[in-house]
Write a protein that holds these residues in place. Sequence first.
Motif, PDB file in Angstrom:
ATOM      1  N   ALA A  39      -3.814  11.599  -7.816  1.00  0.00           N
ATOM      2  CA  ALA A  39      -2.838  11.112  -7.080  1.00  0.00           C
ATOM      3  C   ALA A  39      -2.753  11.169  -6.142  1.00  0.00           C
ATOM      4  O   ALA A  39      -2.328  10.945  -4.883  1.00  0.00           O
ATOM      5  CB  ALA A  39      -1.246  11.574  -7.944  1.00  0.00           C
ATOM      6  N   ASP A  40      -2.936  12.988  -5.121  1.00  0.00           N
ATOM      7  CA  ASP A  40      -3.370  13.113  -4.521  1.00  0.00           C
ATOM      8  C   ASP A  40      -4.435  12.875  -3.794  1.00  0.00           C
ATOM      9  O   ASP A  40      -4.196  13.115  -2.250  1.00  0.00           O
ATOM     10  CB  ASP A  40      -3.055  14.549  -4.285  1.00  0.00           C
ATOM     11  N   VAL A  85       4.195   2.415  -4.361  1.00  0.00           N
ATOM     12  CA  VAL A  85       3.211   3.280  -4.444  1.00  0.00           C
ATOM     13  C   VAL A  85       2.490   3.256  -5.532  1.00  0.00           C
ATOM     14  O   VAL A  85       3.172   2.796  -6.654  1.00  0.00           O
ATOM     15  CB  VAL A  85       3.495   5.193  -4.457  1.00  0.00           C
ATOM     16  N   GLU A 119      -5.715   9.998  -3.963  1.00  0.00           N
ATOM     17  CA  GLU A 119      -5.341   8.454  -3.415  1.00  0.00           C
ATOM     18  C   GLU A 119      -3.860   8.075  -2.628  1.00  0.00           C
ATOM     19  O   GLU A 119      -4.262   7.836  -1.873  1.00  0.00           O
ATOM     20  CB  GLU A 119      -4.442   7.984  -5.273  1.00  0.00           C
ATOM     21  N   ILE A 120      -3.145   9.494  -2.406  1.00  0.00           N
ATOM     22  CA  ILE A 120      -2.427   9.642  -1.373  1.00  0.00           C
ATOM     23  C   ILE A 120      -3.440   9.980  -0.165  1.00  0.00           C
ATOM     24  O   ILE A 120      -3.687   9.454   1.132  1.00  0.00           O
ATOM     25  CB  ILE A 120      -1.316  10.714  -1.600  1.00  0.00           C
ATOM     26  N   VAL A 135       0.834   7.580  -8.742  1.00  0.00           N
ATOM     27  CA  VAL A 135       1.806   8.566  -7.549  1.00  0.00           C
ATOM     28  C   VAL A 135       3.063   8.955  -7.737  1.00  0.00           C
ATOM     29  O   VAL A 135       4.053   9.414  -7.776  1.00  0.00           O
ATOM     30  CB  VAL A 135       1.220   7.659  -6.048  1.00  0.00           C
TER      31      VAL A 135
END
Length: 189
Positions: free
Chosen positions: A164-165, A74, A167-168, A78
Motif C-alpha cells: 500500500a505504501d 484511493v 502504491e501511495i 490503501v
Amino acid sequence: MKRVIVSCMDYRLTDEILKRTDKDTLIFRNAGANVKEFLQRLKEIKPDEVIYLPHTDCAAMKLVFNVVKKGENVSKNVKEKLVDVFSGQKFETLEELEQLNAKINEEMLKKEVTKNVKTELIDVKKIQWPQKKTEVYFYPITARPTDKIGAYILQSTSIDDVKADIEIAKDKLGFKDIYDCSSGDCKKI
C-alpha cells in the motif's frame, strides 16, 4: 532488550531515527507510521520496547485528511491499510489528525504488542532537513542505509507488508524510482 522503532518513510526522518537506534534496534517504516500494517510482524518479534515516531507535515496524513474530509478516492488496499483506522474519529484539522494518528497507534501498540511504548510526534520544523532525493527504497528491518539519507525509506520484514505504501509513493506522491534493496542489491521495481 529487544527494541523496535516504528516511523514514517519520510526523507526528513532518517537522521532522527538513526539517533535513536543501536546496532540491535529493528526499524519499521511506512506511510504515516501505520502500526496496523506491521501489527502481526511486531507481535511475532515481541519487542520489550517500541519507540513510535510519527511526524508533522505528514503526506500520508494529508492523504487521509483528503479522503475523509474531501472524499478523495484511493484504492481498496490503501483505504484498508491506512484510512479505515480513522473511520468514526473526530478531527477538523490536519494537526488534529496527526495528534490522533499518534494516539491511535500508540494505543494499538500498547494493547497488542507491549506496554512499553514511547511516542514522540516529531515536529519537522524543529529538525534539520537533508537534501531531498526523489527515490523510494525498501530495506529489511535490520538495515541502516546511511547512504540514502534524503530518500524515502520503507522498512519491514517483507516487501509485501508495504505494498500500500509503494502504491501511495507511485500514485499519490508521484515517485517513479522505487527500489527493493532487501537482497543487498537495490533493484528497481
